[in-house]
Design an enzyme around this catalytic site. Sequence first.
Site, mmCIF file in Angstrom:
data_model
loop_
_atom_site.group_PDB
_atom_site.id
_atom_site.type_symbol
_atom_site.label_atom_id
_atom_site.label_comp_id
_atom_site.label_asym_id
_atom_site.label_seq_id
_atom_site.Cartn_x
_atom_site.Cartn_y
_atom_site.Cartn_z
ATOM 1 N NE ARG A 252 -2.347 -0.785 3.332
ATOM 2 C CZ ARG A 252 -2.903 0.197 4.158
ATOM 3 N NH1 ARG A 252 -4.152 0.726 4.122
ATOM 4 N NH2 ARG A 252 -2.353 0.454 5.325
ATOM 5 C CB SER B 18 6.404 -6.117 7.645
ATOM 6 O OG SER B 18 5.559 -4.968 7.465
ATOM 7 C CG ASP C 168 4.593 -5.203 10.199
ATOM 8 O OD1 ASP C 168 5.738 -5.439 10.844
ATOM 9 O OD2 ASP C 168 3.726 -5.843 9.542
HETATM 10 MG MG MG Z 1 0.168 -5.352 7.515
#
Ligand code: MG
Length: 442
Positions: free
Chosen positions: A72, A136, A190
């Site tokens: 994203r 992440s 994250d």
């Molecule tokens: Mg996530």
Amino acid sequence: MNRHSLESSLKRSLAITVEDIHELVGNFHHDMKAGLGGKLSSLKMLPTFVDKPSGKEKGSFLALDFGGTNFRVLHVNLDGRGSARITHADKFVIPKAVMHGTGVQLFNFIAGSIRKFIEENLIGFEDKRKLGFTFSFPMKQTTVASGTLINWTKGFSATGVVGRDVVIRLKDSLKRCGLHHIDVAALANDTVGTMAAGSYKHPDCDVGIIFGTGTNACYREKRANITKLAKTMQRSGHMVINIEWGNFDKLPFTLYDERLDKSTNNPGRQRMEKMISGMYLGEVARLILSDLMRNKFIFAKSGGRFSKGDFKSRHMSMIEADRSRNLTKVKEYLEGVGILNTSLEERCLLKEICMMVSQRAARISAAAISAVISWMDPQLGSDHTIAIDGTLYEKYPDFRKTILATLKEIYGVKSKRLKLVIAKEGSGIGVAIVAAVAASQR
Ligand code: MG
Ligand code: ADP
């Protein structure tokens, strides 16, 4: 063996008892300490070179959320008075070929997506724009705006990235896409973004957790305890530590866990993640189910089968959410995958298997949470807010409830001191906050 004894033997092997929890917590503390001291440990305890935000951060930031099912891009505004707002957000599906291609392809895909995002949302750039990069995966950082990938997890395998600085890679691709005006101000896991987002609303937030495709957590540590840091860095203050708890490996494994582990592209690694997170829960349940089907304990007259990857955590969610007396949703689902003429008893057994697997996941999660809390605060003398992000936590029926019940088992009434809050968009908003903190540190 009849069905009844089968069920109770399954239950026994998947149970997480109070003794298991005590043992887990002790081992967890042992590995935390080793990791902080730079010794060999299943917990990497990665320094992030950032502390929690003050709430006074201000400005507009681009944020990337990369590290799981979707990728994203967001545009976030911080108003300087503790409020964060997403003004634009786009989601991009990461093609399989990109997950498993070359690093250059991967970062070009990321940079290309940012370019699209900027053009489609008409985001103007008068000045340089700061960007926070949520990446992440386990990485070794020496500053808040750099970090080398230690190893891939969650099925990723792009070549030429392990051991390299991912910020340099991103910058190179941004330049190739003509995005010279973007300044990569922060790189964060994250969990760190989630804790930052949680801290904005809850000043006593000192833990960030992800329960999504994978699982991981970070917490706020005294620098003096991070003995692997240079002496000058240890002097005073706090720093967020990314535990990389998915790799914890002192757990009561069953033969199903061993089978699952061997079938992954990272055997021996991320053993706790493989018992807890969304990418793996369905597969654990499927291995149990396949065993029962092979032995004709379930669906003997139905035909059909589940192949690797067919049964997913969202199916388990749906099955557990079916509270109808006849388990009609479960029946429809089974018919949809070619398993016909099931009895109610069989459907109940299927639901029971899902519950055993998901409750084990939630109880191990609670044990790990209590290990982190008791490391920071052995007497549980203060309140702690734990910020959580991830679809598994949000959507799986009773996952949160089981964690809370287990914490109550561990702490009694004192468990009221622990608040579990959802930091929705933690990894998106959070990294913008981390970028702002980083900018103010410079
Ligand atoms: Mg996530
Ligand atoms: P990520 O961890 O990739 O950033 P999410 O937090 O959205 O993203 O988690 C996605 C994962 O959540 C999926 O890989 C899947 O395993 C799991 N998932 C998706 N839908 C559900 C559901 N309804 N119930 C339980 N788990 C789900």
